[in-house]
Design a protein around this motif. Structure first.
Motif: not given
Lengths: 319, 285
Positions: B74-101
């Protein structure tokens, strides 16, 4: 625990006294539930019967003896018009607002704000209607004069805002707004509960497609809550139709049948008319008021039945 | 489908059925995860994930319950953010673009990285047609009726469902069998033409025949999409995936960590980690 001795046949008869007592409890409960259901029917038909018997003289009296001198139908028609008009405004204003509040509380607000706001909305229901009436006369009415003037100036071509604007603010427009606020808590409480029950897998399905929050709400929450929205609206409409004191205080009544919402001449409503006229009535005039109550009862019944058929049709369509 | 460099490589046959990470040549990695940590409030769910997810291949995530593989998915398309308090560190890049930018819109991320869930979730008030069209009509896109008809048919064919439903497109999606509903959800996901499809145990609620249909479909879908699938079914991972990632929690419990990531052949044939070997042979978990 010892294992059961093999016996010749399985015991289906007998059983302990305690078992039978437990079954007795079932019967008592089922009797109580049935009794409550019957009591509602008795109360409802009792009220209808009372209205019919007490109002009968007014329905059969000579038209010239009815206040206004034109017969009962002509007496009650403007009141019914005012009742429906004020309730329609209340529904148009109150229900979208209630749904918006529910959606905000369930899907947008941070948890702590959501809980506080939900409690405040519920508190609106605890305010006595006479207080709403006073607020409407003293605060909202005067505050609405400016807006009503603007409506007359810019939308005066519509029959609703033809004017002339009254400077007291005690108009059908103000009364409808106050009624809208009054039905907000009940509609919001029901829709809020249903919206929060929207299956999580549907919400996730919509968001995973790349839906924004509002698109997700339109795709899943509103279809899921559709029949609850209709049902809650009917509860609200029922309250608005029967609301008495707020309307009696706010409206400046002339008895005119008009769609003009912002002028000094307004039709009364059935409930407000009964409250205002009852203390000074006697004899046939009392019967007339009771018969008008019968008319209100009939209107509410028809509205409810219509709503039920709408819900039933919507449910069938959804399947 | 958009003609990508990748698509052409597939068409010209440069891709092999079970690609080897070392011989990936000049192909771009669609999804790259670097030092990913996910927290829910004080709970550290997954830690220090590094993973290059190969394009046009099926990557299976395996591991026992609670090992963080679903959270990772779920962290690969940010679906886990539906859960309150979700926090992510690090990079997930889709074709070189960080999806957490900071300037990235999660709504747009999810249009590029679609998702199919454990239990089929077609929209109950919508017809089969409208279910597939639901994603296309989002975000104010304007599309003509005939174009829409074409995309719906294409998506249903892509999900191997067209022949079964073409005569009742206006019928309710909820009237289909469980396996058909799941393929409807896959059609709905591919209709918006994503790059990546995430699947969270897509066959766990289905019977063996419907499961087989989904697995066959995976082989078709990977020609056009990058697929990441969470599964509890070892045989499914072995049969249907090209790469397998094994997740596990340490002896002290969460966070879950990526223990081993390699080709499926290697993971199931000759795993290099003792825990992986124990898991895939059924000695624990």
């Amino acid at each position: 625990m010892s294992t059961a001795e093999p016996s010749d046949k399985i015991a289906l008869t007998g059983g302990s006294r305690r078992d039978r007592m437990r079954r007795m409890g079932d019967q008592v409960f089922s009797g109580l539930a049935l009794g409550s259901g019957v009591l509602i029917l008795v109360a409802l038909s009792g009220v209808a019967l009372f209205l019919l018997i007490q109002g009968w003289p007014a329905l059969t009296a000579d038209p010239s003896q009815i206040p206004g001198g034109d017969g009962f139908v002509n007496y009650v028609a403007p009141l019914a018009f005012g009742t429906i008009l004020s309730s329609a405004i209340a529904v148009l204003v109150g229900i979208p607002m209630a749904i918006a509040v529910s959606l905000f509380i369930v899907f947008y607000a941070p948890k702590r704000i959501a809980q506080t706001l939900g409690a405040f909305v519920d508190l609106l229901a605890a305010i006595p209607s006479i207080v709403y009436g006073l607020w409407g006369v003293a605060v909202l009415g005067p505050a609405m004069v400016g807006l009503q003037g603007w409506l007359e100036g810019h939308l005066g071509f519509l029959p609703f805002f033809k004017g002339p604007v009254t400077t007291t603010g005690r108009t059908m427009f103000t009364a409808g707004l106050v009624l809208g606020v009054m039905i907000l808590p009940i509609v919001s409480a029901v829709t809020r509960e249903v919206f929060s029950q929207t299956p999580r897998k549907l919400i996730e399905g919509a968001l995973a497609l790349g839906a924004t929050r509002w698109e997700m709400i339109r795709m899943t929450v509103l279809p899921f809550g559709r029949s609850a929205i209709v049902g809650a609206s009917m509860l609200g409409l029922g309250r608005a139709l029967g609301e008495t004191m707020a309307v009696a205080l706010i409206l400046s009544i002339s008895g005119d049948v008009t769609f003009n919402l912002i002028s000094a001449g307004n039709p009364s409503t059935i409930a407000a008319n009964i409250a205002l006229k009852f203390p000074e009535s006697s004899g046939l005039a009392v019967d007339v008021l009771i018969a008008s109550g019968l008319a209100l009862f009939a209107i509410t019944l028809v509205v409810n039945m219509a709503a039920r058929s709408v819900i039933a049709r919507a449910e069938r369509g959804a399947r | 489908m958009p003609e990508t460099e990748l698509g052409q490589q597939i068409a010209t046959g440069t891709a092999v059925a079970t690609p080897d990470p070392s011989s990936r040549g000049g192909r771009t990695t669609h999804l790259r995860v670097k030092g990913l940590n996910v927290h829910y409030g004080d709970f550290h769910a997954v830690a220090d994930i590094n993973m290059d997810i190969a394009p046009n291949a099926v990557t299976a995530l395996i591991g026992s319950s609670g090992c963080g593989k679903s959270t990772f998915l779920r962290s690969l398309n940010r679906m886990h953010e539906l859960i309150p308090g979700a926090r992510t560190e690090g990079l997930v890049e889709l074709d070189g673009q960080d999806i957490y930018a900071p300037d990235v819109d999660p709504v747009l991320v999810r249009r590029k990285i679609g998702m199919v869930f454990q239990s089929p979730n077609p929209f109950p008030t919508m017809s089969i047609y409208d279910n597939v069209a639901a994603g296309i009509k989002l975000n104010g896109s304007r599309i003509s009726r005939s174009e829409l008809d074409g995309v719906v048919e294409w998506a249903l064919k892509g999900a191997s469902l067209w022949d079964e439903v073409k005569d009742r497109l206006k019928g309710p999606g909820a009237g289909l069998s469980g396996g058909q509903q799941q393929r409807l959800c896959i059609a709905r996901a591919i209709a918006v033409q994503p790059e990546v499809i995430l699947m969270d145990e897509p066959a766990s609620a289905l019977d063996p025949i419907a499961t087989q249909a989904i697995e066959d479909l995976l082989l078709e879908l990977k020609k056009d999409y990058t697929i990441v699938i969470v599964t509890h079914n070892m045989q499914q991972a072995a049969r249907a995936s090209d790469y397998t990632a094994f997740f596990n929690v340490g002896p002290d419990g969460p966070p879950g960590r990526l223990i081993e990531f390699d080709t499926t052949q290697k993971i199931f044939g000759a795993p290099s980690n003792e825990q992986t070997a124990a898991y895939v042979t059924g000695r624990f978990g």
